[in-house]
Each structure stands twice: as structure tokens, then as C-alpha cells.
Enzyme design. Structure first.
Site, PDB file in Angstrom:
ATOM      1  N   TYR A 108       0.830  -1.202   0.000  1.00  0.00           N
ATOM      2  CA  TYR A 108       0.000   0.000   0.000  1.00  0.00           C
ATOM      3  C   TYR A 108       0.863   1.250   0.000  1.00  0.00           C
ATOM      4  CZ  TYR A 108       0.829   0.939   5.012  1.00  0.00           C
ATOM      5  OH  TYR A 108       1.395   1.248   6.221  1.00  0.00           O
ATOM      6  N   ARG A 154       8.226   4.095  -4.611  1.00  0.00           N
ATOM      7  CA  ARG A 154       8.319   3.078  -3.549  1.00  0.00           C
ATOM      8  C   ARG A 154       7.311   1.953  -3.786  1.00  0.00           C
ATOM      9  NH1 ARG A 154       7.555   4.928   2.495  1.00  0.00           N
ATOM     10  NH2 ARG A 154       5.464   5.251   1.715  1.00  0.00           N
ATOM     11  N   ARG A 199      -6.786 -20.949  -2.038  1.00  0.00           N
ATOM     12  CA  ARG A 199      -5.824 -20.738  -0.961  1.00  0.00           C
ATOM     13  C   ARG A 199      -4.656 -21.714  -1.057  1.00  0.00           C
ATOM     14  NH1 ARG A 199      -4.432 -21.992   4.194  1.00  0.00           N
ATOM     15  NH2 ARG A 199      -3.758 -20.221   5.461  1.00  0.00           N
ATOM     16  N   LYS A 217       6.482  -2.258   1.898  1.00  0.00           N
ATOM     17  CA  LYS A 217       5.320  -1.633   2.561  1.00  0.00           C
ATOM     18  C   LYS A 217       4.092  -2.534   2.411  1.00  0.00           C
ATOM     19  CE  LYS A 217       3.207   2.960   3.037  1.00  0.00           C
ATOM     20  NZ  LYS A 217       3.289   3.063   4.487  1.00  0.00           N
ATOM     21  N   GLU A 245      11.984   2.306  14.424  1.00  0.00           N
ATOM     22  CA  GLU A 245      11.111   3.397  13.953  1.00  0.00           C
ATOM     23  C   GLU A 245       9.847   3.421  14.786  1.00  0.00           C
ATOM     24  OE1 GLU A 245       9.925   2.538   9.841  1.00  0.00           O
ATOM     25  OE2 GLU A 245       9.970   0.403  10.304  1.00  0.00           O
ATOM     26  N   LEU A 286      10.999   0.955   7.245  1.00  0.00           N
ATOM     27  CA  LEU A 286      10.416   1.411   5.991  1.00  0.00           C
ATOM     28  C   LEU A 286      11.193   2.632   5.508  1.00  0.00           C
ATOM     29  CD1 LEU A 286       7.994   0.895   4.048  1.00  0.00           C
ATOM     30  CD2 LEU A 286       6.985   2.927   5.098  1.00  0.00           C
TER      31      LEU A 286
END
Ligand code: PMP
Length: 284
Positions: free
Chosen positions: A33, A52, A100, A148, A180, A204
Site C-alpha cells: 500500500y 516506492r 488458498r 510496505k 522506527e 520502511l
């Protein structure tokens, strides 16, 4: 007004937007995302987020269903359709729906979803004047924090731990060093030197971080990209965080101890001002 969202090529009212129960984003957190801020109806650092996003997709061998130009167009159309003056655009791409199986499916069709959130006045957030309180917690996330992904349960738990302790956020600590914040990059200031952890798989690679460090260096501030300890943070003159939605935000307390004077610092305030000025000028 019903919000218009974007799902797989269509602009739809939010209550008509649907994603498969077999989507791997839902089953495996197999998705990435981006969050891009909107100020004055324009996108802040869109190019950085697009870059990114591509890196995250590449690291997971996931296809990108849109070009950067198409992505910009979708962002702009959602901002327009929803009348967003200030707020954010959230974008998520997952590997798509498949039976799955842990192994990646062959040639899946990625799912792409975007929506807006209106958030009036983010640049005037009162926390910028009072500063945030953080607690330190152990960093229990996986090892590829540079990607991310939507796998955000530990950061959610961290925010809840902070809330329970009467704080605003948690700084995560690994091997005695701060990695972070739960949803932001972490910095301390000692004298004229800004210290923040170096880039690697442990954090990140913040888009706001890149811009703020560039502006700091242009303003002749000294930047050290290296790990720092909790003790160093508590003994610092100032501390702050950066993220696309909080910009530059002072941190004035850690684990109940004041940092520096216990009030937002001069370096932090200056960086916030420069960041907002420069990014508004460059907004698209
Ligand atoms: N670290 C983490 C763990 C984050 O979730 C975020 C925000 N998504 C950041 C740093 C800040 O990144 P950016 O400046 O690109 O928003």
C-alpha cells in the site's frame, strides 16, 4: 455524500465496491500500500510514493496493474470526485484472488483499490505545538520492513500499547536500538546533529524521511544515519517523527521522561516549516 472509491478500473460508490473473499490480500496480507497526503487539493510527493510502490511490488514479484501516469490520474480523479481539500489517498495493490495456497498463484490478476479520507487541517495539527508522547516497545515485526505490506497487526498492537500507557505512539526497539515508530520514522537531535536509523530491511524507507533529510542537508544541518539507543533518545535535545500524514511531528516525552526541555524543539519546528513550504510548492 457517498464516497467514490476506485476498484479494478471502476469508480464506484463505496457501498458497491467489492473484493473477492479469495483475495490474497485478505487471506495472506499479500498486498502492498501507499498513503499520499493531499494539501490544498493537491498530492504531496506523488512521485516518491509511486516509486516506492514499484519497489515493494518488485520485491514481492507482484504485477503492477497501472502505469504511473494512470495512477496519478486515478488519485486526481478521486480527490476531485470526493472534493478533498485536505486529507489523504490510500492505495492498495494485492496479488489478487486465487484458491488458498501458500505458493504464489501463476499469473494472478492483481487487485487495486484506492479511496480517499478527508482530514481537515493536518498542517495545523495541535500536536505539532504540544508534541507527542511515545513509549518504547520491543520490535516484534517481520524482517522485511522495507516492503510496505498491509501486514500491520504489530504496529496496531503497538498503538494500543501506547494508548493504554497514555501516550500517542510507540517507538520500536531491536537489539537496544530504535528502529522506527509504529507508522513513522524516528529521529533525535543532539546539538546541531540529526540522528536517524540508516536505511536497510529493518525500517520502511519513508518518503517523508527522504525529503526531510534532503531539506536538512540543504539547510546546512548535520545528519547522521545510524542506529541510536533508547538512552540516547532520552538524553537528546529534541526528538521527532516523520510520515506522509503527520509530516514532521515533535516528540517531547519517552517512557514518561521529558526529552530536552519537554517542549517541541527549534530544529524540529524549522524542519516542519521547510517541509510543508517546499512540499506545498511541489504538490501536483
Ligand atoms: N515507518 C513505518 C513503519 C510506516 O508505516 C510509515 C508510514 N507508512 C513510515 C515509516 C513513514 O513513511 P512515509 O514517510 O513514506 O509515510
Amino acid at each position: 455524500m457517498t464516497r467514490t472509491v476506485y476498484v479494478n478500473g471502476e469508480y464506484l460508490p463505496e457501498d458497491q465496491a467489492k473484493v473477492s473473499v479469495f483475495d490474497r490480500g485478505f487471506l495472506f496480507a499479500d498486498g502492498v500500500y501507499e498513503v499520499t497526503s493531499v494539501l490544498g487539493g493537491k498530492l504531496i510527493d506523488f512521485a516518491g510514493h509511486a516509486k516506492r510502490l514499484q519497489r515493494s511490488l518488485d520485491e514481492l514479484q507482484m504485477a503492477n496493474p497501472v502505469t504511473e501516469d494512470e495512477l496519478l490520474e486515478i488519485h486526481r480523479e478521486l480527490v476531485r470526485a470526493n472534493g478533498i481539500e485536505e486529507g489523504l489517498v490510500y492505495l492498495q495493490i494485492t496479488r489478487g484472488a486465487a484458491d488458498r495456497d501458500f505458493a504464489y498463484p501463476k499469473d494472478p490478476v492483481p487487485t487495486i483499490v484506492l479511496f480517499t479520507q478527508s482530514k481537515p487541517g493536518p498542517a495545523e495539527n495541535p500536536l505539532a505545538r504540544t508534541g507527542m508522547k511515545v513509549i518504547s516497545i520491543e520490535d516484534q515485526r517481520w524482517g522485511r520492513r522495507d516492503i510496505k505490506t498491509v501486514q500491520l497487526l504489530y504496529p496496531s498492537m503497538g498503538k494500543m500499547m501506547a494508548k493504554a500507557a497514555g501516550a500517542d505512539d510507540a517507538w520500536m526497539v531491536e537489539d537496544g536500538h530504535v528502529t522506527e515508530g509504529t507508522s513513522n520514522n524516528a529521529y533525535i537531535v543532539k546539538g546541531n546533529t540529526i540522528v536517524t536509523r540508516h536505511l536497510g530491511t529493518e525500517i520502511l524507507h519513508g518518503i517523508t524521511r527522504a525529503a526531510v533529510l534532503r531539506f536538512a542537508r540543504e539547510a546546512q544541518m548535520v545528519v547522521e544515519e545510524r542506529p541510536f539507543t533508547v538512552a540516547e533518545a532520552k538524553a537528546a535535545d529534541e526528538a521527532f517523527i516523520t510520515s506522509a500524514s503527520a509530516f514532521v511531528m515533535p516528540v517531547v516525552e519517552m517512557d514518561g521522561q521529558p526529552i530536552g526541555s519537554g517542549a517541541p524543539g527549534r530544529v524540529t519546528a524549522r524542519l516542519r516549516e521547510i517541509y510543508l513550504d517546499e512540499m506545498r510548492k511541489a504538490a501536483v
